[in-house]
Design an enzyme around this catalytic site. Structure first.
Site, PDB file in Angstrom:
ATOM      1  N   LYS A   2       0.925  -1.173   0.085  1.00 22.66           N
ATOM      2  CA  LYS A   2       0.027  -0.007   0.095  1.00 22.66           C
ATOM      3  C   LYS A   2       0.854   1.259   0.043  1.00 22.66           C
ATOM      4  O   LYS A   2       0.553   2.205  -0.645  1.00 22.66           O
ATOM      5  CB  LYS A   2      -0.854  -0.041   1.038  1.00 22.66           C
ATOM      6  N   ARG A  53      -9.801   0.800   8.863  1.00 22.77           N
ATOM      7  CA  ARG A  53      -9.278  -0.522   8.999  1.00 22.77           C
ATOM      8  C   ARG A  53     -10.426  -1.231  10.053  1.00 22.77           C
ATOM      9  O   ARG A  53     -10.200  -2.408  10.213  1.00 22.77           O
ATOM     10  CB  ARG A  53      -8.125  -0.395  10.042  1.00 22.77           C
ATOM     11  N   ARG A 106      11.109  -0.249  10.503  1.00 18.11           N
ATOM     12  CA  ARG A 106      10.064   0.104  11.581  1.00 18.11           C
ATOM     13  C   ARG A 106      10.182  -0.962  12.666  1.00 18.11           C
ATOM     14  O   ARG A 106      10.441  -2.186  12.270  1.00 18.11           O
ATOM     15  CB  ARG A 106       8.784  -0.069  10.808  1.00 18.11           C
ATOM     16  N   ARG A 118      -0.646  -8.289  13.486  1.00 17.12           N
ATOM     17  CA  ARG A 118      -1.234  -7.160  12.516  1.00 17.12           C
ATOM     18  C   ARG A 118      -2.033  -7.849  11.392  1.00 17.12           C
ATOM     19  O   ARG A 118      -2.944  -7.326  10.818  1.00 17.12           O
ATOM     20  CB  ARG A 118      -0.011  -6.452  11.730  1.00 17.12           C
TER      21      ARG A 118
HETATM   22  P1  AMP Z   1       0.699   0.818   8.812  1.00 16.29           P
HETATM   23  O1  AMP Z   1       1.579   2.063   8.661  1.00 16.29           O
HETATM   24  O2  AMP Z   1      -0.502   1.107   8.161  1.00 16.29           O
HETATM   25  O3  AMP Z   1       1.113  -0.655   8.955  1.00 16.29           O
HETATM   26  O4  AMP Z   1       0.149   1.031  10.481  1.00 16.29           O
HETATM   27  C1  AMP Z   1       1.197   0.785  11.609  1.00 16.29           C
HETATM   28  C2  AMP Z   1       0.195   0.582  12.809  1.00 16.29           C
HETATM   29  O5  AMP Z   1      -0.311   2.013  13.145  1.00 16.29           O
HETATM   30  C3  AMP Z   1      -0.983  -0.284  12.814  1.00 16.29           C
HETATM   31  O6  AMP Z   1      -0.116  -1.763  13.117  1.00 16.29           O
HETATM   32  C4  AMP Z   1      -1.700   0.197  14.130  1.00 16.29           C
HETATM   33  O7  AMP Z   1      -1.308  -0.110  15.282  1.00 16.29           O
HETATM   34  C5  AMP Z   1      -1.693   1.648  13.652  1.00 16.29           C
HETATM   35  N1  AMP Z   1      -2.421   2.119  12.546  1.00 16.29           N
HETATM   36  C6  AMP Z   1      -2.320   2.813  11.404  1.00 16.29           C
HETATM   37  N2  AMP Z   1      -3.535   3.123  10.822  1.00 16.29           N
HETATM   38  C7  AMP Z   1      -4.524   2.587  11.705  1.00 16.29           C
HETATM   39  C8  AMP Z   1      -5.708   2.567  11.605  1.00 16.29           C
HETATM   40  N3  AMP Z   1      -6.432   3.082  10.523  1.00 16.29           N
HETATM   41  N4  AMP Z   1      -6.459   2.214  12.837  1.00 16.29           N
HETATM   42  C9  AMP Z   1      -6.149   1.705  13.805  1.00 16.29           C
HETATM   43  N5  AMP Z   1      -4.769   1.582  13.975  1.00 16.29           N
HETATM   44  C10 AMP Z   1      -3.792   2.049  12.746  1.00 16.29           C
END
Ligand code: AMP
Length: 214
Positions: free
Chosen positions: A13, A88, A161, A172
């Site tokens: 993404k 999400r 990360r 996740r």
């Molecule tokens: P990502 O970079 O999209 O993989 O997000 C990293 C982490 O941020 C996720 O594992 C969640 O802990 C948090 N996070 C990001 N976007 C969301 C969302 N829309 N709802 C809830 N938690 C989020």
């Protein structure tokens, strides 16, 4: 044009959003990036979110929807938005409908990046980014041209990360299956879902996405 990029962690993404920004002048709204910035700046939101993110669980709907509300509201109405990693949950999908309506926008496409779940752990644990400009790389699938030097800005500093480790990735993915995948049928009923094979090369996936947008 307002689109959601949906898919489990590691589906591509972020990489595809960056390409859309470059090719079409759209703006990427990544709640993950916004949260990581808040953690780094040690804002109240960042302090609250950090432990949840480190576990690979979802941050509260209220927090992420407020981030999207603020960021979308600050954009020119004629600039397209890519929602990356948001919504999400079902509650976030409802919030997004409200936020879009408030801003005079409608959702054009939900693009699901389909990936082989077994390959995701390798994809995620191999990824890293330039500490200076944020360019995204992968140890095997998308390395820097010159070892240890960013192709984009020449920096020699990179970062990974903290939640890109195998244990957190599994949590996740469970969160994705349990809470995010169930929002797809609602979008399907509106006839706006397209699926793209996310296992292809980065430019092949990009072409497939462009074909949907055109
Ligand atoms: P990502 O970079 O999209 O993989 O997000 C990293 C982490 O941020 C996720 O594992 C969640 O802990 C948090 N996070 C990001 N976007 C969301 C969302 N829309 N709802 C809830 N938690 C989020």
């Amino acid at each position: 044009m307002n689109i959601i990029l949906l898919g489990p962690p590691g589906a591509g993404k972020g990489t595809q959003s960056a390409g859309l920004v470059e090719r079409h002048g759209m703006k990427q709204l990544s709640t993950g990036d916004m949260l990581r910035a808040a953690v780094k700046a040690q804002t109240p939101v960042g302090l609250e979110a950090k432990a949840v993110m480190d576990r690979g669980e979802l941050v509260s709907d209220a927090i992420v929807s407020a981030l999207i509300d603020d960021n979308l509201g600050a954009m020119p109405v004629d600039q397209g938005a890519i929602f990356d990693g948001y919504p999400r949950t079902a509650a976030q999908a409802d919030d997004l409908d409200r936020i879009l309506a408030k801003n005079g926008r409608t959702l054009d496409h939900v693009i699901e990046l389909e990936v082989d779940v077994d390959a995701l752990v390798e994809r995620i644990t191999g990824r890293f980014s330039c500490a200076k400009c944020g360019a995204l790389y992968h140890d095997t699938a998308n390395p820097t041209s010159e070892d240890g030097v960013c192709d984009v800005c020449g920096s020699t500093e990179f970062k990974r990360r903290p939640d890109d480790n195998e244990e957190t990735v599994r949590t996740r993915m469970d969160e994705y299956r349990a809470k995010t995948a169930p929002i797809l049928p609602g979008y399907e009923a509106r006839g706006i879902v397209s699926r793209v094979d996310g296992m292809g090369a980065i430019d092949e996936v990009a072409s497939a996405i462009d074909a949907i947008l055109n």
